[in-house]
Write an enzyme that holds these catalytic residues in place. Sequence first.
Site, mmCIF file in Angstrom:
data_model
loop_
_atom_site.group_PDB
_atom_site.id
_atom_site.type_symbol
_atom_site.label_atom_id
_atom_site.label_comp_id
_atom_site.label_asym_id
_atom_site.label_seq_id
_atom_site.Cartn_x
_atom_site.Cartn_y
_atom_site.Cartn_z
ATOM 1 C CE LYS A 150 -4.198 -1.836 2.134
ATOM 2 N NZ LYS A 150 -4.990 -1.585 3.386
ATOM 3 C CE LYS B 293 -6.120 -7.847 -2.490
ATOM 4 N NZ LYS B 293 -6.257 -7.504 -1.316
ATOM 5 C CE LYS C 182 -11.639 -2.846 -0.494
ATOM 6 N NZ LYS C 182 -12.652 -3.208 0.558
HETATM 7 P P1 TYM Z 1 -10.578 -5.335 3.402
HETATM 8 O O1 TYM Z 1 -11.699 -4.263 3.772
HETATM 9 O O2 TYM Z 1 -9.661 -4.958 2.799
HETATM 10 O O3 TYM Z 1 -11.502 -6.516 3.059
HETATM 11 C C1 TYM Z 1 -12.377 -7.262 3.477
HETATM 12 C C2 TYM Z 1 -12.484 -8.746 3.483
HETATM 13 O O4 TYM Z 1 -12.587 -9.233 2.214
HETATM 14 C C3 TYM Z 1 -11.438 -10.052 1.958
HETATM 15 N N1 TYM Z 1 -10.962 -9.819 0.573
HETATM 16 C C4 TYM Z 1 -10.805 -10.844 -0.394
HETATM 17 N N2 TYM Z 1 -11.233 -12.119 -0.075
HETATM 18 C C5 TYM Z 1 -10.948 -13.178 -1.083
HETATM 19 N N3 TYM Z 1 -10.593 -12.554 -2.454
HETATM 20 C C6 TYM Z 1 -9.897 -11.234 -2.670
HETATM 21 N N4 TYM Z 1 -9.891 -10.935 -3.760
HETATM 22 C C7 TYM Z 1 -10.457 -10.522 -1.564
HETATM 23 N N5 TYM Z 1 -10.327 -9.066 -1.355
HETATM 24 C C8 TYM Z 1 -10.380 -8.988 -0.150
HETATM 25 C C9 TYM Z 1 -10.236 -9.498 2.840
HETATM 26 O O5 TYM Z 1 -9.336 -10.516 3.062
HETATM 27 C C10 TYM Z 1 -11.134 -9.236 4.262
HETATM 28 O O6 TYM Z 1 -11.553 -10.323 4.852
HETATM 29 N N6 TYM Z 1 -7.929 -5.464 7.352
HETATM 30 C C11 TYM Z 1 -9.180 -5.868 6.945
HETATM 31 C C12 TYM Z 1 -10.197 -5.218 7.782
HETATM 32 C C13 TYM Z 1 -10.310 -5.478 9.324
HETATM 33 C C14 TYM Z 1 -10.270 -6.738 10.042
HETATM 34 C C15 TYM Z 1 -10.262 -6.537 11.354
HETATM 35 C C16 TYM Z 1 -10.715 -7.989 9.735
HETATM 36 C C17 TYM Z 1 -10.026 -4.541 10.251
HETATM 37 N N7 TYM Z 1 -9.826 -4.934 11.727
HETATM 38 C C18 TYM Z 1 -10.306 -7.329 12.198
HETATM 39 C C19 TYM Z 1 -10.702 -8.993 10.446
HETATM 40 C C20 TYM Z 1 -10.642 -8.691 12.073
HETATM 41 C C21 TYM Z 1 -9.289 -5.346 5.739
HETATM 42 O O7 TYM Z 1 -8.755 -4.417 5.215
HETATM 43 O O8 TYM Z 1 -10.157 -5.876 4.917
#
Ligand code: TYM
Length: 342
Positions: free
Chosen positions: A122, A206, A209
């Site tokens: 990032k 992957k 977005k």
């Molecule tokens: P974020 O908002 O980037 O993504 C949300 C969830 O979607 C999953 N994900 C995917 N899974 C499969 N294939 C993909 N291409 C794909 N793109 C995204 C991510 O793995 C995620 O589960 N850090 C986290 C948010 C967070 C969090 C937490 C999660 C903050 N605190 C505590 C669990 C527990 C994040 O940025 O997710």
Amino acid sequence: MAENAPSKSTPIRRVFSGIQPSGKLTLGNYLGAMRNFVKLQHQAECYFCVVDLHALTVPQDPKELYQNTLDLARLYVAAGIDPNVATIFVQSHNPDHAQMGWLMEVSSYFGEMSRMTQFKDKARKAEVVTTGLFTYPALMAADILLYQATHVPVGEDQKQHLELTRDIAIRLNRRFQEEFFTVPEPYIPPQKAGGRIMSLQDPTSKMSKSASDPNSYILLSDPPDVIRKKIKRAVTDMDREVRYDEKNKPGISNLMVILSLCTGQSLDEIAGKYDGYGQFKKDVAEAVVATLEPIQKRFKELSEPGIIEEILAKGAEKAEAASRPTLKGFMERLGMVPRRTL
Ligand code: TYM
């Protein structure tokens, strides 16, 4: 346990997960994470959070953040999370997250934080690199440990952050000489089961977005025609065989996973069914449309003012009630003087 979940020895008692309200949610977010939230709500006490504090680690337009926060909460409900069963809340509505976030920053090391590959990725692409972007995983550890979560359903890309969370919990438990923090288990489906949904244009990376080419991802808000067009254009390969082979046929394998998760057919069933890619792609597109249409419809219904606000108000109370004992107990163990009420 959900059929596609990795088998774990710890019983699933408490689940925590979060998604950033960054506006564009993709099919990857849904198939990798949100879909499992819906399944897990009936198996454990679940907390699903709209992580607005995490979203602020990159520049946000205030109006958009506001809207995206409410919209993501609506999407949780539209996707099938029942607010009477699971707790849906906004991270900043429970102040324990920010406080615990700091306590995690001082409980983790600069060295281990510097090894986080998502930060490096990032930071390379970002216009500005905030300090919060660097300490992001400490806040994520705070989210999870506050609720004593046994399991954390996420996609593959969050694995390293969960490992860090586990390391911090284990270290603190050792320091306190008691199992104060529950050491959380990742609940990450294998790639074949949605843990890593790939880009439609570059199936070796992957689905994200933040990709510049909108043809590379399907948004949960995409209308049927856009979904059909994007899948039609999805990169495949030169032969005509519908067969699961991540290494040699990443595009087809990815579409097979999507079709399998949207219809419940196994990868083997799908593999035996097609002669060429034309009908296969059509079926993938229709399966995605059929999966997203009802979610989009419910999402619209939830846009009436007041509905989601009330769900979030209740959720914040339940979340705070669940996290406060952990925060208090942790602060006590650190030697902090508790505030007395007059
Ligand atoms: P974020 O908002 O980037 O993504 C949300 C969830 O979607 C999953 N994900 C995917 N899974 C499969 N294939 C993909 N291409 C794909 N793109 C995204 C991510 O793995 C995620 O589960 N850090 C986290 C948010 C967070 C969090 C937490 C999660 C903050 N605190 C505590 C669990 C527990 C994040 O940025 O997710």
